[in-house]
Design an enzyme around this catalytic site. Sequence first.
Site, short mmCIF file in Angstrom:
data_model
loop_
_atom_site.label_atom_id
_atom_site.label_comp_id
_atom_site.label_asym_id
_atom_site.label_seq_id
_atom_site.Cartn_x
_atom_site.Cartn_y
_atom_site.Cartn_z
N LYS A 45 0.84 -1.21 0.00
CA LYS A 45 0.00 0.00 0.00
C LYS A 45 0.87 1.26 0.00
O LYS A 45 2.08 1.18 0.27
CB LYS A 45 -0.92 -0.01 1.22
N HIS A 84 -6.13 -7.05 13.12
CA HIS A 84 -4.92 -6.24 13.01
C HIS A 84 -4.41 -5.91 14.41
O HIS A 84 -5.19 -5.53 15.28
CB HIS A 84 -5.25 -4.95 12.23
N ARG A 117 1.19 -10.86 7.03
CA ARG A 117 1.03 -9.66 6.20
C ARG A 117 2.16 -8.65 6.44
O ARG A 117 1.92 -7.55 6.93
CB ARG A 117 -0.29 -8.96 6.53
N TYR A 163 18.25 29.50 8.26
CA TYR A 163 17.12 30.22 8.88
C TYR A 163 17.14 30.10 10.39
O TYR A 163 17.44 29.04 10.94
CB TYR A 163 15.79 29.60 8.42
N CYS A 222 16.15 23.32 5.20
CA CYS A 222 15.26 24.23 4.46
C CYS A 222 14.36 23.42 3.53
O CYS A 222 14.38 22.20 3.53
CB CYS A 222 16.06 25.22 3.64
N MET A 223 13.59 24.14 2.72
CA MET A 223 12.66 23.45 1.82
C MET A 223 13.41 22.52 0.86
O MET A 223 13.06 21.36 0.72
CB MET A 223 11.83 24.46 1.03
N ASP A 224 14.46 23.05 0.22
CA ASP A 224 15.19 22.18 -0.70
C ASP A 224 16.70 22.36 -0.61
O ASP A 224 17.42 22.11 -1.56
CB ASP A 224 14.68 22.34 -2.14
C1 PLP Z 1 -0.20 -1.74 6.71
C2 PLP Z 1 -0.77 -3.03 7.16
C3 PLP Z 1 0.06 -4.14 7.39
C4 PLP Z 1 1.57 -4.08 7.30
O1 PLP Z 1 2.10 -3.52 8.46
P1 PLP Z 1 3.67 -3.49 8.74
O2 PLP Z 1 3.80 -3.01 10.12
O3 PLP Z 1 4.27 -2.57 7.74
O4 PLP Z 1 4.16 -4.89 8.54
C5 PLP Z 1 -0.54 -5.33 7.73
N1 PLP Z 1 -1.88 -5.42 7.85
C6 PLP Z 1 -2.71 -4.37 7.66
C7 PLP Z 1 -4.17 -4.55 7.83
C8 PLP Z 1 -2.17 -3.13 7.32
O5 PLP Z 1 -3.00 -2.09 7.15
#
Ligand code: PLP
Length: 372
Positions: A37, A165, A220, A264, A311-313
Amino acid sequence: MKDSCVWAEIDLSALERNFKFIKRQISPGVKILGVVKSDAYGHGLLPISRRLLKLGVDYLGVGNVEEAILLREDLNSKIPILILGNILPQQAGSIAKYDLTQALCNMEIANCLNREAKRRKKTIKIHLKVDTGMGRVGIWHEDALKFIRNLKKLNFLKLEGVFTHLSCADTDRSFTDLQIRLFRKLLKKLKDEKFQIKFQHAANSAGLIGFKNSHFNLVRPGLLIYGACPKDKFIKRFDLKPVLNLKAKVIFVKRVPPGRSISYGRSYTTTENTKIATLPFGYAHGYPRSLSNKAKVLIKGKRFPIVGRVCMDQTMVDIGREMPVRIGEEAVLIGRQGKELIRVEELARLAETIPYELLCSIGSGVNRFYKS
Ligand SMILES: *Cc1c(COP(=O)(O)O)cnc(C)c1O
């Protein structure tokens, strides 16, 4: 790369190593859902996913429908893709059209998906998202059984998975164990009622390395794939290889006598004769301003401090009096140079944030180059 002043090198062989590391942490029957993601945590959705596919990843996880469609259109593969985030009713058609799997936690969306699947004479795979203590999206664990019973009426949906989760697998053992227990309790009830659900999963990266009892039959990992560690304590033990390297070229060098303020706000003043190099990166590239006067960069294989405000860049580095540094000299902000290594975890600690946030903000604004 030659012409860029700031760029990210994405090392796909490091990705491969991390993936193999993950394989060694899990039992043979356990499958891997690679989380890609947010543009693969800033590493680039498509190149990362293509490589994971080659490595034999079993499932890909994205945040939304848009990312899922990009993957489906590019990959030329039937690899299952799970959308981890929730969708709007009007997005249900795309789930059916592109054969995506949807994480599900409300009946309204279930009905929309069922309708769209029926219209296209397909079944849509869903994974029920159960809240055991994350307190975000997901259906509360005590309501999940009833919800699943109700799902039975929707003939065009296939309940392929049930998952939860972990909210603090990096920081709180006993709460994580509680979450896992609550999830197990639900699985037991489902088994008693003879529900056959192919995947049960709970482990993010911290769960994967810290809680064997969270693996079930699918894990995951996100952060681990990219070679960063959710828990500082584990960095040394696991030897994960950073995939993203952030580099810049020195754009200016000048001699500075003692008593001159830099950047700055005048937050830094030189105390002796020195040389200050300017690098053409800053918070516009996702390098946080909070690293001012804290972080180091690598030049000629040595660590030098950032002085004054980022700074910004543009950002200034005190390279000392003696170092012969030319314009165009390569500096490393994240990654290895010679024997020295700056990990994103180190910068995250200094910036009082997490490696996730740094990786996501750095990735998108900077040209990326891939090496395999
Ligand atoms: C982002 C996410 C993960 C991965 O998490 P990590 O800590 O990067 O391994 C796993 N399951 C769900 C539902 C997530 O949203």
